[in-house]
Design a protein around this motif. Structure first.
Motif, mmCIF file in Angstrom:
data_model
loop_
_atom_site.group_PDB
_atom_site.id
_atom_site.type_symbol
_atom_site.label_atom_id
_atom_site.label_comp_id
_atom_site.label_asym_id
_atom_site.label_seq_id
_atom_site.Cartn_x
_atom_site.Cartn_y
_atom_site.Cartn_z
ATOM 1 N N HIS A 119 -8.858 4.473 -11.225
ATOM 2 C CA HIS A 119 -7.557 3.805 -11.177
ATOM 3 C C HIS A 119 -7.787 2.413 -10.616
ATOM 4 N N HIS B 274 -6.433 0.935 -8.221
ATOM 5 C CA HIS B 274 -6.145 0.820 -6.792
ATOM 6 C C HIS B 274 -7.397 1.005 -5.936
ATOM 7 N N GLU B 275 -7.577 0.141 -4.937
ATOM 8 C CA GLU B 275 -8.577 0.409 -3.905
ATOM 9 C C GLU B 275 -8.094 1.622 -3.127
ATOM 10 N N GLN B 276 -9.009 2.526 -2.774
ATOM 11 C CA GLN B 276 -8.655 3.784 -2.123
ATOM 12 C C GLN B 276 -9.466 3.919 -0.834
ATOM 13 N N GLY C 176 -11.334 -0.241 -6.432
ATOM 14 C CA GLY C 176 -10.520 -0.047 -7.620
ATOM 15 C C GLY C 176 -11.380 -0.096 -8.873
ATOM 16 N N ARG D 201 0.370 3.023 -4.963
ATOM 17 C CA ARG D 201 0.296 3.963 -6.087
ATOM 18 C C ARG D 201 1.538 4.846 -6.014
ATOM 19 N N PHE E 151 -3.721 3.711 -0.737
ATOM 20 C CA PHE E 151 -3.980 2.954 -1.960
ATOM 21 C C PHE E 151 -3.380 1.553 -1.873
ATOM 22 N N SER E 152 -4.130 0.570 -2.361
ATOM 23 C CA SER E 152 -3.638 -0.791 -2.458
ATOM 24 C C SER E 152 -4.111 -1.363 -3.791
ATOM 25 N N PRO E 153 -3.202 -1.899 -4.609
ATOM 26 C CA PRO E 153 -1.760 -1.935 -4.407
ATOM 27 C C PRO E 153 -1.185 -0.522 -4.369
ATOM 28 N N MET F 299 0.832 -1.200 0.000
ATOM 29 C CA MET F 299 0.000 0.000 0.000
ATOM 30 C C MET F 299 0.865 1.248 0.000
ATOM 31 N N SER F 300 0.204 2.384 -0.257
ATOM 32 C CA SER F 300 0.882 3.684 -0.205
ATOM 33 C C SER F 300 -0.095 4.702 0.364
#
Length: 112
Positions: free
Chosen positions: A47, A49-51, A81, A105, A101-103, A29-30
């Motif tokens: 995008h 990514h799950e947010q 996502g 970003r 974010f995952s994965p 994640m980021s």
């Protein structure tokens, strides 16, 4: 453990009045910090990514699937996502929040 001091990271004006700061980036994640000025917003985008996020200050209106969702201080949210979404600051105060974010970003193209 990696630490990303806020003072070492420069905010990027992704769109007019919306400033994004890339924080720590891990393997799964980021995190990024955002600030959106009064009357400004982020246009619809998506995008993979799950947010997941939290509003630290102010009130933000999300537009998802034709619905408006108002999110205020200490409220959390999740955007799957691939789901198109937009956000608007319809108030007279800046909005500050954090998105995870995952994965990860890492090094996002803010114009996507």
């Amino acid at each position: 453990m990696d630490v990303v001091p806020d003072a070492d990271v420069e905010a990027v004006e992704a769109v007019d009045g919306a400033f994004l700061t890339q924080g720590a980036v891990g393997e799964g994640m980021s995190i990024q910090r955002f600030e959106i000025e009064p009357g400004e917003g982020v246009p619809e985008h998506d995008h993979p990514h799950e947010q997941i996020g939290v509003i630290a200050a102010g009130t933000l209106t999300f537009l998802v699937d034709g619905e408006e969702r108002v999110v205020g201080p200490d409220d959390t949210y999740v955007i799957p996502g691939g789901e198109p979404h937009a956000a608007e600051n319809r108030t007279d105060e800046p909005v500050v929040g954090f998105d995870i974010f995952s994965p990860p970003r890492a090094n996002p193209d803010w114009q996507e």
